[in-house]
Scaffold this motif. Structure first.
Motif, PDB file in Angstrom:
ATOM      1  N   ASP A   1       0.880  -1.166   0.000  1.00  0.00           N
ATOM      2  CA  ASP A   1       0.000   0.000   0.000  1.00  0.00           C
ATOM      3  C   ASP A   1       0.918   1.215   0.000  1.00  0.00           C
ATOM      4  N   VAL A   2       0.977   1.929  -1.124  1.00  0.00           N
ATOM      5  CA  VAL A   2       1.946   3.003  -1.289  1.00  0.00           C
ATOM      6  C   VAL A   2       1.661   4.150  -0.318  1.00  0.00           C
ATOM      7  N   GLU A   3       0.399   4.572  -0.196  1.00  0.00           N
ATOM      8  CA  GLU A   3       0.083   5.719   0.656  1.00  0.00           C
ATOM      9  C   GLU A   3       0.240   5.374   2.136  1.00  0.00           C
ATOM     10  N   ASP A   4      -0.160   4.174   2.546  1.00  0.00           N
ATOM     11  CA  ASP A   4      -0.051   3.760   3.942  1.00  0.00           C
ATOM     12  C   ASP A   4       1.357   3.259   4.276  1.00  0.00           C
ATOM     13  N   ARG A   5       2.184   3.057   3.214  1.00  0.00           N
ATOM     14  CA  ARG A   5       3.553   2.560   3.356  1.00  0.00           C
ATOM     15  C   ARG A   5       3.583   1.243   4.135  1.00  0.00           C
ATOM     16  N   SER A   6       2.668   0.348   3.797  1.00  0.00           N
ATOM     17  CA  SER A   6       2.580  -0.919   4.507  1.00  0.00           C
ATOM     18  C   SER A   6       2.612  -2.076   3.525  1.00  0.00           C
TER      19      SER A   6
END
Length: 501
Positions: free
Chosen positions: A459-464
């Motif tokens: 998940d690019v925005e959540d960096r997860s």
């Protein structure tokens, strides 16, 4: 002449009967359902032919009252349906014309697990298949509570989970990850699933302990940190509670002796005094219970859930590649933008193309999917896809020789390494893995290390981290894969290849 005429009629009847023969096909692997979610039980007629005028019956092989759903005479006839399935079953009426007799089962229950028969009958032929359904339920996270001390100063720790199915694995671990042997185990099965409780005794005053529950591809973990300050507070509380109880017992003994000695002198007075002392003891016990309750609540506040997630590193974007969607591989329903960066459902071209043309073309004929033009056969590569607004999608990579025709499961054995969202999120491994994500991804990053056999999703925005396929063996060129599922996707939101990083 009559003999010849009768012979011709018999031959004609046999020919007509054979012309209506068909096969009913479905999944060979069990269908995994998650309690509380919806699930589709696949069933199709091959070769494709209309089931509108046929009898379609779904029933359970392992129940006496077995009717799950019945369609006949162009309508649903569910008067004899099992009570627990009322209002939860549905055929895709618009798909019957194409031979799709799959059953949608809503709000899955634990009792839905079992063997289902899909039976299809025309005027002159019938066939059926069996679909095995397994149900999973993810219950409560592990709850750790403290239950006092033993005579050696050890602390009793309880860990309990509820509502899991099938029975999960519950273990205690120390700070090094070493499994600890449980001293007591309590397992109970009810209508909501399994309740499991494990107990250990620990002696380290400054340490960390984990309680972990695992069920196939699901895992939740809770930890507790034991400190000298906390344990000393608990010990003092236990000591003072014990002292209070001892003094209460002594008081009761003295009062009883006094009553026994003087009962002939003032029986009524001593009776009143005893009642007064009993009330005092009750108040003291109530106070002790309230203190213990407050202490247990305090211990629960000390525990926290541990979520270990790797973050998207700038290292991945160093391997970013240009991805352009190949319209020559796209399903006829899909619309690919002129720059090859977007795809959506809603193409006005007819899907009823000639079978020979479908076999000779490189397009997907059943799955709403498209490949990238660029292929990769070594090193590392990375790309990102925006999925904002779209509720049904598949993303990942495929090998060059994949079969693009017909119905199939997306899994590594078929040459697909993907994750998908169909209501809930799944990793399409050899056995589909349901994913418990903290938030809905808006942009998904795909990283591939060809030599290491690694395909990871983020998940690019959540960096997860979302999921990783590891230990794979790649021998062919890999292509980016973007899909919108089977049948029709009425959601107009496009999937977009991103280059703004």
């Amino acid at each position: 002449m009559k003999i010849i005429y009768m012979t011709l009629l018999i031959i004609s009847g046999i020919t007509d009967s054979r012309s209506e023969q068909y096969n009913v096909v479905g999944p060979t692997d069990p269908v995994l359902a998650v309690a509380g979610e919806d699930v589709i039980l696949p069933c199709y007629i091959k070769p494709n032919s209309s089931a509108v005028d046929m009898r379609v019956e779904w029933y359970r092989l392992d129940l006496q009252d077995s009717v799950v759903h019945l369609y006949q005479d162009h309508k649903d006839t569910n008067t004899d349906q099992i009570q627990s399935y009322r209002g939860r079953t549905q055929l895709f009426k618009q798909e019957l014309q194409k031979g799709n007799t799959s059953l949608k089962l809503s709000t899955v229950q634990l009792s839905d697990e079992g063997r289902y028969k899909c039976f299809i009958q025309s005027e002159s032929w019938y066939d059926d298949i069996t679909v095995n359904v397994t149900v999973e339920a993810v219950g409560t996270p592990p709850l750790i509570t403290i239950d006092g001390f033993d005579h050696s100063g050890g602390v009793h720790l309880h860990c309990e989970i509820k509502g899991w199915y099938p029975e999960p694995e519950l273990v205690w671990l120390d700070r090094e990850g070493v499994t600890l042997k449980s001293e007591a185990t309590d397992t109970h099965r009810d209508t909501d699933g399994f309740r499991v409780k494990h107990t250990i005794t620990v002696y380290n005053s400054d340490s960390k302990y984990h309680c972990r529950v695992k069920l196939r591809h699901h895992m939740l973990e809770t930890e507790i940190i034991t400190s000298s300050k906390m344990l000393n507070s608990l010990r003092l509380f236990v000591i003072w509670t014990s002292v209070a109880v001892v003094f209460s017992v002594i008081a009761v003994i003295l009062i009883a002796a006094f009553i026994h000695k003087h009962r002939d002198l003032n029986r009524e007075k001593m009776k009143n005094q005893a009642d007064l002392n009993r009330e005092k003891m009750k108040n003291q016990e109530d106070l002790n219970r309230e203190k213990m309750k407050n202490q247990a609540e305090h211990s629960r506040l000390l525990q926290r859930q541990k979520i270990i997630v790797p973050y998207v590193s700038t290292h991945f974007r160093k391997h970013a590649v240009t991805v352009t969607l190949n319209p020559d591989s796209a399903h006829p329903r899909l619309t690919v933008s002129d720059d090859g960066k977007q795809v959506r459902d809603g193409n006005t071209r007819s899907t009823e193309v000639n079978d020979r043309e479908k076999e000779q073309s490189d397009t997907f004929d059943e799955y709403l999917a498209v490949l990238g033009k660029e292929g990769f056969s070594s090193g590392c590569f990375y790309f990102e896809v925006q999925v904002t607004g779209q509720t049904r999608w598949d993303l990942g990579v495929t090998r060059e020789s994949i079969d693009r025709k017909g119905y199939y499961y997306l899994k590594p054995e078929m040459g697909y390494w993907t994750v998908k969202r169909y209501g809930i999120y799944w990793a399409c491994d050899s056995q589909h893995v349901s994913l418990s994500l903290r938030k809905k991804p808006q942009r998904v990053g795909v990283f591939v290390d060809y030599e290491e056999g690694l395909v990871s999703f983020y998940d690019v925005e959540d960096r997860s981290h979302i999921y990783s396929f590891t230990g794979q063996s790649f021998t062919e060129t890999l292509y980016p894969f973007v899909g919108l599922g089977y049948y029709r996707n009425v959601n107009p939101a496009p999937l977009i290849i991103c280059n703004d990083f």
